[in-house]
Every structure is written in structure tokens, then in C-alpha cells.
Design an enzyme around this catalytic site. Sequence first.
Site, PDB file in Angstrom:
ATOM      1  N   ASP A 192       0.847  -1.202   0.000  1.00 37.77           N
ATOM      2  CA  ASP A 192       0.000   0.000   0.000  1.00 37.77           C
ATOM      3  C   ASP A 192       0.881   1.250   0.000  1.00 37.77           C
ATOM      4  O   ASP A 192       0.737   2.139   0.833  1.00 37.77           O
ATOM      5  CB  ASP A 192      -0.930  -0.020   1.224  1.00 37.77           C
ATOM      6  CG  ASP A 192      -2.002   1.066   1.140  1.00 37.77           C
ATOM      7  OD1 ASP A 192      -2.257   1.579   0.025  1.00 37.77           O
ATOM      8  OD2 ASP A 192      -2.589   1.403   2.190  1.00 37.77           O
TER       9      ASP A 192
HETATM   10 MG   LIG Z   1      -1.908   4.696   5.508  1.00 39.77          MG
END
Ligand SMILES: [Mg+2]
Length: 221
Positions: free
Chosen positions: A154
Site C-alpha cells: 500500500d
Molecule cells: Mg496509511
Amino acid sequence: MLLRNPAFPAATAQWLQPGFWGEQARPVAVGGRGGAWFVHSDAGEFVLRQYLRGGLVARLSRASYLFTGYRRSRAIAEFRLLQQLRELGLPVPEPVAALVCRRGLWRYRAAILLRRIAGASPLPEAPGMDDALLWQRTGQMLRAFHDAGLDHVDLNCDNILVADGALWLIDFDRCRLRPASREDKPWKRRNLARLRRSVSKRCQGVAWPVLWAGLLEGYRR
Ligand SMILES: [Mg+2]
Ligand SMILES: Nc1ncnc2c1ncn2[C@@H]1O[C@H](COP(=O)(O)OP(=O)(O)O)[C@@H](O)[C@H]1O
């Protein structure tokens, strides 16, 4: 199950519950999906994060996950990974404690407590964020993580923090250490492609393509 950093012998399971802190915990305003608090306490300044789902499955169960063993739970895995990265000398926050609470036979909820990086802002909001040198240094930092084998699933610009000019990487939920290698790999490209998309959305007020070029220069050097 509570996993505790020996540097914080006083940490208890309650420390991982936002309600325990009352007024001493306040929600992190920017850069997350909720479920994160800044905690101000005598024991230190912390960030408390509950593991929450985003997207469609969140409607079924926002906070509980399928239990497949403590070591594989989100919180314990992230705690261990942070310790490994710190041992490698990489700039990540110090984990304080991780808590996994089973819910029935099949599910669990989890939270992690980290030491707060003083004065940190996400890269898009950092003072001097349009400084080309800062982006070059960001590229160098990411390269060090990649060489060590860290696959950050991410990688976005809110997970890069700047504090007094120093750069930090955060938010290692579901991330993993692959074999260390300085070679180019598809997963490294995927990480960078994701970051580029996030920069193009979050940094529209500045000449971000120029800054991005600086980042790549630092990364490749
Ligand atoms: Mg974050
Ligand atoms: N150790 C830390 N020190 C200072 N700020 C932090 C720290 N960890 C997280 N934050 C802040 O909280 C935000 C959300 O935390 P993060 O770990 O990215 O969770 P998520 O994105 O899943 O909500 C970050 O963008 C950052 O602003």
C-alpha cells in the site's frame, strides 16, 4: 494475545483500546481510513491503529478477520515486520504492542500501538514538499527498502512521513519481506506504480511530474 516490546513493560491490553484513553486519544484527521488515534500519555506519544477493512467486504464485517493462527494475524505480522525493518536500520516507527482478540472460533480483531514520530506530516502536507531534493531523498529511501526486500503493498504518499526533514515509511499491514536483492523486480515496479498514482492525485497543486522524476533519479542512483 498481547505482544509487547520489552522497552514498554507497562503496556497492557487496555492500551490497545481507544476507549481506555478517553480524552487522551484523538482520531488521526488526515491520511487514513479511520480507526487510528494519536494517544498522549505519561508513557509517551503513541499511534493506536485498529485493523479495519475497506471496500465491499467492510459491509459484512468491518473489524473482524478469519483466524488462521496468531503469527499470521495482521497485528502480530506487522509488529514482527516492524522489528525486522528496524533491525535492518530502516526508518520505520517502533512498535510498542500488538493485540489479537479472538471472536468465536473463526474470527479475530486486532490492533497495534506504535511510537508516534514527533512532528511528522504525510509527504503531500509536509513543509517544503515541493523541494526536489526531498523527493530525491524519498527515492533513495524507497530504494533502501526495496533492496532489503520490503514489498509495500500500500505504497502511497500518505504512508511516507516527513519529520524535521527526516523521512519515514509507515503502514505495513499485509506487507512482506521478500529475499533481499538490488535487482529490478515486478513487485518493485508495482509498488512504484501505485505510489505514482497516489502522487498524481494528492499532489495536483504542484508540478508533481518534475518531483516524481527527482524521486526516480534518487531511486536509481
Ligand atoms: Mg496509511
Ligand atoms: N508512527 C506514526 N507517527 C506519526 N504519525 C503516524 C504514525 N503512524 C501513522 N501516523 C499517521 O496516521 C495516518 C494513518 O496511519 P496508517 O498507519 O497509514 O493507517 P491507515 O492508512 O491504514 O489508516 C498516517 O497517514 C499518518 O498521518
